[in-house]
Enzyme design. Structure first.
Site, PDB file in Angstrom:
ATOM      1  N   LYS A   1      35.869  44.557  47.446  1.00 33.80           N
ATOM      2  CA  LYS A   1      36.560  43.339  47.880  1.00 33.80           C
ATOM      3  C   LYS A   1      36.626  43.367  49.400  1.00 33.80           C
ATOM      4  O   LYS A   1      37.144  44.315  49.988  1.00 33.80           O
ATOM      5  CB  LYS A   1      37.968  43.239  47.297  1.00 33.80           C
ATOM      6  CG  LYS A   1      38.705  41.990  47.777  1.00 33.80           C
ATOM      7  CD  LYS A   1      39.963  41.704  46.992  1.00 33.80           C
ATOM      8  CE  LYS A   1      41.127  42.564  47.407  1.00 33.80           C
ATOM      9  NZ  LYS A   1      42.396  42.091  46.799  1.00 33.80           N
TER      10      LYS A   1
ATOM     11  N   LYS B   1      37.828  41.629  52.949  1.00 34.03           N
ATOM     12  CA  LYS B   1      38.757  40.702  53.574  1.00 34.03           C
ATOM     13  C   LYS B   1      38.015  39.826  54.576  1.00 34.03           C
ATOM     14  O   LYS B   1      37.243  40.313  55.411  1.00 34.03           O
ATOM     15  CB  LYS B   1      39.884  41.464  54.283  1.00 34.03           C
ATOM     16  CG  LYS B   1      40.833  42.180  53.336  1.00 34.03           C
ATOM     17  CD  LYS B   1      41.634  41.198  52.514  1.00 34.03           C
ATOM     18  CE  LYS B   1      42.624  41.906  51.604  1.00 34.03           C
ATOM     19  NZ  LYS B   1      43.462  40.958  50.844  1.00 34.03           N
TER      20      LYS B   1
ATOM     21  N   LYS C   1      49.479  40.713  40.230  1.00 38.00           N
ATOM     22  CA  LYS C   1      50.094  41.919  40.778  1.00 38.00           C
ATOM     23  C   LYS C   1      51.412  42.147  40.051  1.00 38.00           C
ATOM     24  O   LYS C   1      52.211  41.215  39.878  1.00 38.00           O
ATOM     25  CB  LYS C   1      50.318  41.776  42.278  1.00 38.00           C
ATOM     26  CG  LYS C   1      49.026  41.640  43.092  1.00 38.00           C
ATOM     27  CD  LYS C   1      49.354  41.532  44.579  1.00 38.00           C
ATOM     28  CE  LYS C   1      48.095  41.611  45.443  1.00 38.00           C
ATOM     29  NZ  LYS C   1      47.271  40.399  45.384  1.00 38.00           N
TER      30      LYS C   1
ATOM     31  N   ALA D   1      36.473  48.924  45.637  1.00 40.42           N
ATOM     32  CA  ALA D   1      36.801  49.335  46.999  1.00 40.42           C
ATOM     33  C   ALA D   1      37.379  48.137  47.729  1.00 40.42           C
ATOM     34  O   ALA D   1      37.107  46.990  47.378  1.00 40.42           O
ATOM     35  CB  ALA D   1      35.544  49.836  47.710  1.00 40.42           C
TER      36      ALA D   1
END
Length: 333
Positions: free
Chosen positions: A106, A108, A217, A82
């Site tokens: 995760k 922020k 990524k 999540a």
């Protein structure tokens, strides 16, 4: 890599603008170009601050998805985490509810304009919702200096972090932070994210001893195959993450995670849940904490629904043309 004529890209492009459920790193509406090729759909959505040379890697990834074939998968599903934006603690439970079955989150941190106490409160709320068995990782997006990172991470350690992602901006800072954390007796792995997708040589992460984990990524690295090469050369455990993609872009991340020989961590590929809409009738969203490895087909009705205004479509068309000029030199490297 197959490089189709520019006219083929322009003829098959659709520009969408999908609102975020909550602001994420300052983004309120996520714009993306969807490209249709002989093998499916690709997504070109470099963040607005990236110039044509850097954006060419994103275009290469989109071309790979639509005009080439991805490597064969070695697993049928990919576990995901999540993602909790820099929200208040009272919003945490609602955010986590959008990621059914996910036992890793995760979070922020280091949001500009917020005090470190907000980070502590947010992480505490996540721990409360996930319980003792859940895994928590924090992501600072390079927002801390070395001393501040060490101070805040020591305060967050009581919540049993899995690792800290990009706590400082440079590789040298990450290296020095790892040393400082060791001196303070905190055994906390450090993950490199921006240092992998932005540095001219991602392998410097390993050479400097700057990280224990690499976050990769697909789009910023130029495609699934290029990302696989980077992971192999780094020789470190990898976490595959997204860049606020629609399901079309997420499919590339899933293809990478599915092709990795080893996958030790849940991946940051559940972020479609952060969007208020999607471009496919079958979004890639977590089921029982995982994503299925499959292709995604854009829906014409949803492409029309989320179609960007004409002036933004024209802007993205010009950007694609400018980026294409760098494709062979940058994206296909």
């Amino acid at each position: 890599m197959t490089t189709p004529p520019l006219d083929d890209l322009l003829d098959g492009m659709h520009v969408v603008a999908v609102p975020m459920r909550v602001p994420f790193r300052g983004v309120l509406v996520r714009e993306a170009v969807l490209l249709h090729g002989p093998h499916g759909w690709g997504e070109f959505a470099p963040f607005l601050e990236y110039g044509p040379a850097e954006a060419s890697r994103w275009l290469a990834a989109a071309v790979e998805a639509a005009w080439d074939r991805w490597p064969d998968p070695v697993r049928a599903t990919v576990p995901v985490n999540a993602t909790v934006p820099a929200v208040g603690p009272d919003e945490v439970a609602d955010v986590l509810a959008r990621f059914p079955g996910c036992t890793t989150a995760k979070v922020k941190v280091a949001e500009r304009g917020q005090p470190s106490s907000a980070d502590v409160d947010r992480v505490a709320a996540v721990r409360s919702v996930l319980g003792h068995s859940g895994r928590i990782r924090v992501d600072a997006n390079g927002g801390w200096g070395i001393d501040e990172a060490a101070d805040v991470l020591c305060r967050l350690a009581r919540y049993h972090l899995e690792y800290a992602e990009q706590p400082c901006a440079s590789l040298e800072e990450l290296r020095d932070l790892r040393v400082l954390l060791g001196r303070r007796g905190l055994d906390l792995p450090v993950a490199a994210d921006e240092s992998i997708r932005k540095a001219a040589d991602p392998l410097r992460v390993k050479a400097l001893g700057a990280a224990d984990v690499v976050v990769v990524k697909v789009a910023p690295l130029g495609g699934v195959r290029r990302a696989l090469e980077v992971v192999e050369a780094c020789g470190l455990p990898a976490v595959v993450s997204s860049a606020l993609d629609t399901s079309v872009g997420i499919a590339g991340g899933v293809a990478l995670a599915a092709a990795l020989p080893s996958l030790e961590y849940a991946c940051g590929l559940g972020t479609v849940a952060l969007l208020a809409g999607d471009v496919t009738a079958e979004p890639l969203v977590p089921e029982h904490g995982s994503l299925a490895v499959r292709q995604v087909v854009a829906d014409p009705v949803l492409l029309e629904r989320w179609s960007a205004p004409p002036e933004r479509t024209a802007w993205w068309r010009e950007r694609l043309v400018a980026t294409y000029a760098h494709l062979d030199a940058g994206g296909a490297a």
